[in-house]
Design an enzyme around this catalytic site. Sequence first.
Site, PDB file in Angstrom:
ATOM      1  N   GLU A  43      -6.770   4.832   7.733  1.00 14.90           N
ATOM      2  CA  GLU A  43      -6.581   6.263   7.394  1.00 14.90           C
ATOM      3  C   GLU A  43      -7.833   6.825   6.722  1.00 14.90           C
ATOM      4  O   GLU A  43      -8.157   7.994   6.896  1.00 14.90           O
ATOM      5  CB  GLU A  43      -5.324   6.416   6.520  1.00 14.90           C
ATOM      6  CG  GLU A  43      -4.067   6.240   7.370  1.00 14.90           C
ATOM      7  CD  GLU A  43      -2.897   5.581   6.651  1.00 14.90           C
ATOM      8  OE1 GLU A  43      -2.873   5.562   5.415  1.00 14.90           O
ATOM      9  OE2 GLU A  43      -2.009   5.057   7.358  1.00 14.90           O
ATOM     10  N   GLY A  97       2.406   2.396  10.991  1.00 16.03           N
ATOM     11  CA  GLY A  97       3.347   3.512  10.905  1.00 16.03           C
ATOM     12  C   GLY A  97       4.089   3.802  12.193  1.00 16.03           C
ATOM     13  O   GLY A  97       4.710   4.853  12.324  1.00 16.03           O
ATOM     14  N   HIS A 119      -9.537   1.297   4.861  1.00 18.32           N
ATOM     15  CA  HIS A 119      -8.248   1.464   5.552  1.00 18.32           C
ATOM     16  C   HIS A 119      -8.432   2.421   6.730  1.00 18.32           C
ATOM     17  O   HIS A 119      -9.233   3.363   6.653  1.00 18.32           O
ATOM     18  CB  HIS A 119      -7.200   2.013   4.575  1.00 18.32           C
ATOM     19  CG  HIS A 119      -5.821   1.969   5.146  1.00 18.32           C
ATOM     20  ND1 HIS A 119      -5.355   2.943   6.005  1.00 18.32           N
ATOM     21  CD2 HIS A 119      -4.834   1.058   5.027  1.00 18.32           C
ATOM     22  CE1 HIS A 119      -4.125   2.627   6.381  1.00 18.32           C
ATOM     23  NE2 HIS A 119      -3.786   1.485   5.803  1.00 18.32           N
ATOM     24  N   SER A 132       3.306  -1.980  10.360  1.00 18.41           N
ATOM     25  CA  SER A 132       4.755  -2.048  10.602  1.00 18.41           C
ATOM     26  C   SER A 132       5.383  -3.388  10.204  1.00 18.41           C
ATOM     27  O   SER A 132       6.332  -3.845  10.850  1.00 18.41           O
ATOM     28  CB  SER A 132       5.075  -1.702  12.055  1.00 18.41           C
ATOM     29  OG  SER A 132       4.713  -0.355  12.326  1.00 18.41           O
ATOM     30  N   ASN A 166       0.866  -1.177   0.000  1.00 18.66           N
ATOM     31  CA  ASN A 166       0.000   0.000   0.000  1.00 18.66           C
ATOM     32  C   ASN A 166       0.906   1.232   0.000  1.00 18.66           C
ATOM     33  O   ASN A 166       1.468   1.595   1.032  1.00 18.66           O
ATOM     34  CB  ASN A 166      -0.907  -0.026   1.236  1.00 18.66           C
ATOM     35  CG  ASN A 166      -1.747   1.232   1.345  1.00 18.66           C
ATOM     36  OD1 ASN A 166      -1.788   2.053   0.426  1.00 18.66           O
ATOM     37  ND2 ASN A 166      -2.424   1.394   2.477  1.00 18.66           N
ATOM     38  N   TRP A 167       1.022   1.838  -1.161  1.00 25.42           N
ATOM     39  CA  TRP A 167       1.960   2.962  -1.299  1.00 25.42           C
ATOM     40  C   TRP A 167       1.457   4.228  -0.617  1.00 25.42           C
ATOM     41  O   TRP A 167       2.200   5.200  -0.475  1.00 25.42           O
ATOM     42  CB  TRP A 167       2.204   3.264  -2.787  1.00 25.42           C
ATOM     43  CG  TRP A 167       2.881   2.171  -3.559  1.00 25.42           C
ATOM     44  CD1 TRP A 167       3.050   0.855  -3.196  1.00 25.42           C
ATOM     45  CD2 TRP A 167       3.484   2.302  -4.855  1.00 25.42           C
ATOM     46  NE1 TRP A 167       3.706   0.166  -4.183  1.00 25.42           N
ATOM     47  CE2 TRP A 167       3.984   1.029  -5.213  1.00 25.42           C
ATOM     48  CE3 TRP A 167       3.632   3.360  -5.744  1.00 25.42           C
ATOM     49  CZ2 TRP A 167       4.633   0.803  -6.427  1.00 25.42           C
ATOM     50  CZ3 TRP A 167       4.281   3.128  -6.952  1.00 25.42           C
ATOM     51  CH2 TRP A 167       4.779   1.855  -7.285  1.00 25.42           C
ATOM     52  N   LYS A 168       0.179   4.246  -0.255  1.00 22.98           N
ATOM     53  CA  LYS A 168      -0.435   5.443   0.345  1.00 22.98           C
ATOM     54  C   LYS A 168      -0.168   6.648  -0.572  1.00 22.98           C
ATOM     55  O   LYS A 168      -0.151   6.481  -1.785  1.00 22.98           O
ATOM     56  CB  LYS A 168       0.071   5.654   1.778  1.00 22.98           C
ATOM     57  CG  LYS A 168      -0.083   4.374   2.614  1.00 22.98           C
ATOM     58  CD  LYS A 168       0.082   4.577   4.087  1.00 22.98           C
ATOM     59  CE  LYS A 168      -0.116   3.253   4.817  1.00 22.98           C
ATOM     60  NZ  LYS A 168      -0.074   3.370   6.269  1.00 22.98           N
ATOM     61  N   GLU A 200      -5.504  -4.765  10.565  1.00 21.93           N
ATOM     62  CA  GLU A 200      -4.515  -3.706  10.754  1.00 21.93           C
ATOM     63  C   GLU A 200      -4.812  -2.976  12.058  1.00 21.93           C
ATOM     64  O   GLU A 200      -5.625  -2.035  12.077  1.00 21.93           O
ATOM     65  CB  GLU A 200      -4.582  -2.703   9.591  1.00 21.93           C
ATOM     66  CG  GLU A 200      -4.183  -3.272   8.250  1.00 21.93           C
ATOM     67  CD  GLU A 200      -3.528  -2.204   7.363  1.00 21.93           C
ATOM     68  OE1 GLU A 200      -2.438  -2.474   6.838  1.00 21.93           O
ATOM     69  OE2 GLU A 200      -4.082  -1.103   7.216  1.00 21.93           O
TER      70      GLU A 200
HETATM   71  P1  13P Z   1       3.051   0.574   7.774  1.00 23.72           P
HETATM   72  O1  13P Z   1       3.568  -0.732   7.198  1.00 23.72           O
HETATM   73  O2  13P Z   1       3.803   1.766   7.291  1.00 23.72           O
HETATM   74  O3  13P Z   1       2.867   0.485   9.241  1.00 23.72           O
HETATM   75  O4  13P Z   1       1.563   0.762   7.150  1.00 23.72           O
HETATM   76  C1  13P Z   1       0.664  -0.286   7.270  1.00 23.72           C
HETATM   77  C2  13P Z   1      -0.529   0.034   6.475  1.00 23.72           C
HETATM   78  O5  13P Z   1      -1.304   0.910   6.821  1.00 23.72           O
HETATM   79  C3  13P Z   1      -0.757  -0.748   5.244  1.00 23.72           C
HETATM   80  O6  13P Z   1      -2.007  -0.523   4.724  1.00 23.72           O
END
Ligand code: 13P
Length: 252
Positions: A97, A173, A95, A212, A9-11, A167
């Site tokens: 976020e 993060g 997600h 993470s 997931n590149w966000k 998640e």
């Molecule tokens: P991180 O791997 O940066 O913690 O992010 C996880 C995430 O939100 C994947 O969708």
Amino acid sequence: MLRRLIVGNWKMHKTISQAESLINDILKIYQPHPSVELAVAPPFVALQAASRLLAVTSIKLTAQNVCAKDEGAFTGEISPPMLREVGCHYVIIGHSERRHIFGETDQDINEKIHAALRHSLLPVLCVGERLEERQANQTQSIIQHQLQTGLDGLQSKDLAHITIAYEPVWAIGTGHAATLDQAAEVHAHIRSSLAKQWGINPDQTRVVYGGSVSPDNAQMLFQSPQINGALVGKACLNSESFVKIAKLATSD
Ligand code: 13P
């Protein structure tokens, strides 16, 4: 055992040219293995460029979000047919976020799941508790609620097309992934909830872990047969660490 799924997931990272470089770097070093499926979720504007590069590969294109409507006056939104035409196979829905920064509700998420399935996009439904909810021993009830509302109105045959991503919000993060026991316990709970609610075989539901995940902890997490893959954030922005995680997910 189910084939493991590793989704990057590149966000909101990588411009189109940076996305092309990252995909080319992944393609240079990635050796597909039948026990693992690899997928990348670049930002919307990079999907077309990514799609061209991935066309002759086994790596699946994934969208980070989708609108629940097919078309219309919805400024700024991207529809399921648009994602299909650009070559998306999976779509991440709900997600944390999207839930917590952009205020997506359980109802929004449910509508998106239905919209994705109508257009043969495979949803990766994210669920997870916040730290204060875990500390108040509410993890199971929160997850149960997110599953029930997110999947409301589906038939049991639809469940075969859904991947659940656990998640925990406190692990995203932060550099602090869930422990093997914490993740495996919630994955088992997800499986048994789905089996109870939908009458499906719990072993047929793919549940991946996110939060993470890195090359340093992937081996530990993949020890559990409960963990059918990973949703990777930060570590997927580097080709070597992403491909290493995929390699650690392989089994004979
Ligand atoms: P991180 O791997 O940066 O913690 O992010 C996880 C995430 O939100 C994947 O969708």
